[in-house]
Design an enzyme around this catalytic site. Sequence first.
Site, PDB file in Angstrom:
ATOM      1  N   SER A 185       0.729  -1.580   0.137  1.00  0.00           N
ATOM      2  CA  SER A 185      -0.065   0.101   0.109  1.00  0.00           C
ATOM      3  C   SER A 185       0.831   1.311   0.057  1.00  0.00           C
ATOM      4  O   SER A 185       2.286   1.362   0.684  1.00  0.00           O
ATOM      5  CB  SER A 185      -0.922  -0.272   1.490  1.00  0.00           C
ATOM      6  OG  SER A 185      -1.525   1.553   1.088  1.00  0.00           O
ATOM      7  N   TYR A 198      -2.046  -1.417  10.353  1.00  0.00           N
ATOM      8  CA  TYR A 198      -1.836  -1.882   8.965  1.00  0.00           C
ATOM      9  C   TYR A 198      -0.963  -0.439   7.591  1.00  0.00           C
ATOM     10  O   TYR A 198       0.076  -1.417   7.080  1.00  0.00           O
ATOM     11  CB  TYR A 198      -3.274  -0.593   8.021  1.00  0.00           C
ATOM     12  CG  TYR A 198      -2.991  -1.560   6.588  1.00  0.00           C
ATOM     13  CD1 TYR A 198      -3.890  -2.698   6.386  1.00  0.00           C
ATOM     14  CD2 TYR A 198      -2.905  -0.026   5.702  1.00  0.00           C
ATOM     15  CE1 TYR A 198      -4.162  -2.885   5.080  1.00  0.00           C
ATOM     16  CE2 TYR A 198      -3.558  -0.348   4.333  1.00  0.00           C
ATOM     17  CZ  TYR A 198      -4.077  -1.685   3.744  1.00  0.00           C
ATOM     18  OH  TYR A 198      -4.054  -2.017   2.568  1.00  0.00           O
TER      19      TYR A 198
END
Length: 310
Positions: A185, A198
């Site tokens: 990401s 995350y």
Amino acid sequence: MAEFLDQFFTFIGLLVFIISLVKCLRLSKCIFLHFRKVLPTSFLKSMGQWAVITGAGDGIGKAYAFELARQGLNVVLISRTLEKLQAIARDIEKTTGSSVRVIQADFTKDDIYEHIKEKLTGLDIGILVNNVGMLPNLLPSYFLETTGDIQNIINCNIISLVKMTQLILKNMESRQKGLILNISSGVALFPWPLYSMYSASKAFVCTFSKALQVEYKAKGIIIQVLTPYAISTPMTKNLNTNMITKTADEFVKESLNYVTFGDEACGCLAHEILANFLSMIPTWVFYSSSFQKFLLTNHVEYLKKNSNIR
């Protein structure tokens, strides 16, 4: 002293120029790949007969499954919900003619890999897409307010990638070819407060992938980490699409143009431009209390407006 300072600032200026030049060359290559497909249509199929995709029940994983099948590969879909996998498998077989196998597995568990290994035995696997992942909180929040079991997040975002790579890489090494795409990401490119779990888990994906590419590049294996920003998927509550927020299908089709781009790519031109812009902002801006307050207020309203969050 004056001579030293003159040489020092000349060196700094030259260094900045070189870095800027490298970024420009990289961005120019991305622009070229965005508008022109350079890989032969047979390239992906030449890796092997089968592609394995984790997290294939929705979003990016599902899109990779369909696109790789369209490119002529047979696909193995791995995800938690069997009924959803079976429906996708039927659709892929009907629309592409490729063979499809499904493996039901919950990647929040750590006792699933012998079962997966058994199901994959004997397959000529040329491509692995490590896509499965969990976003603990779509809305920004402090670590102690993170919802979900932390061990589940670690198992899904980190352990799954390592274990699946371990299962499949050995055969790729013996065949001297293969492609592994690891989905990370954009929030992994530097620590991202209010998305700490995350961001950190996806940073592991980046570091692990780049290290492996150094180890196995000479053995004919491509290992690439993708660092996209906003993609409209069920995990992101189906964000409204725009110039930056891509559909899963848009992202996947473009990302496959980048498989020989290098060990890391955002996967699409819009996200490469965004990454370059964000890299020019000093990190102290992102870590300031004012920016954190901005995220906690305005970002919540933006997500509510642009997704199905209520």
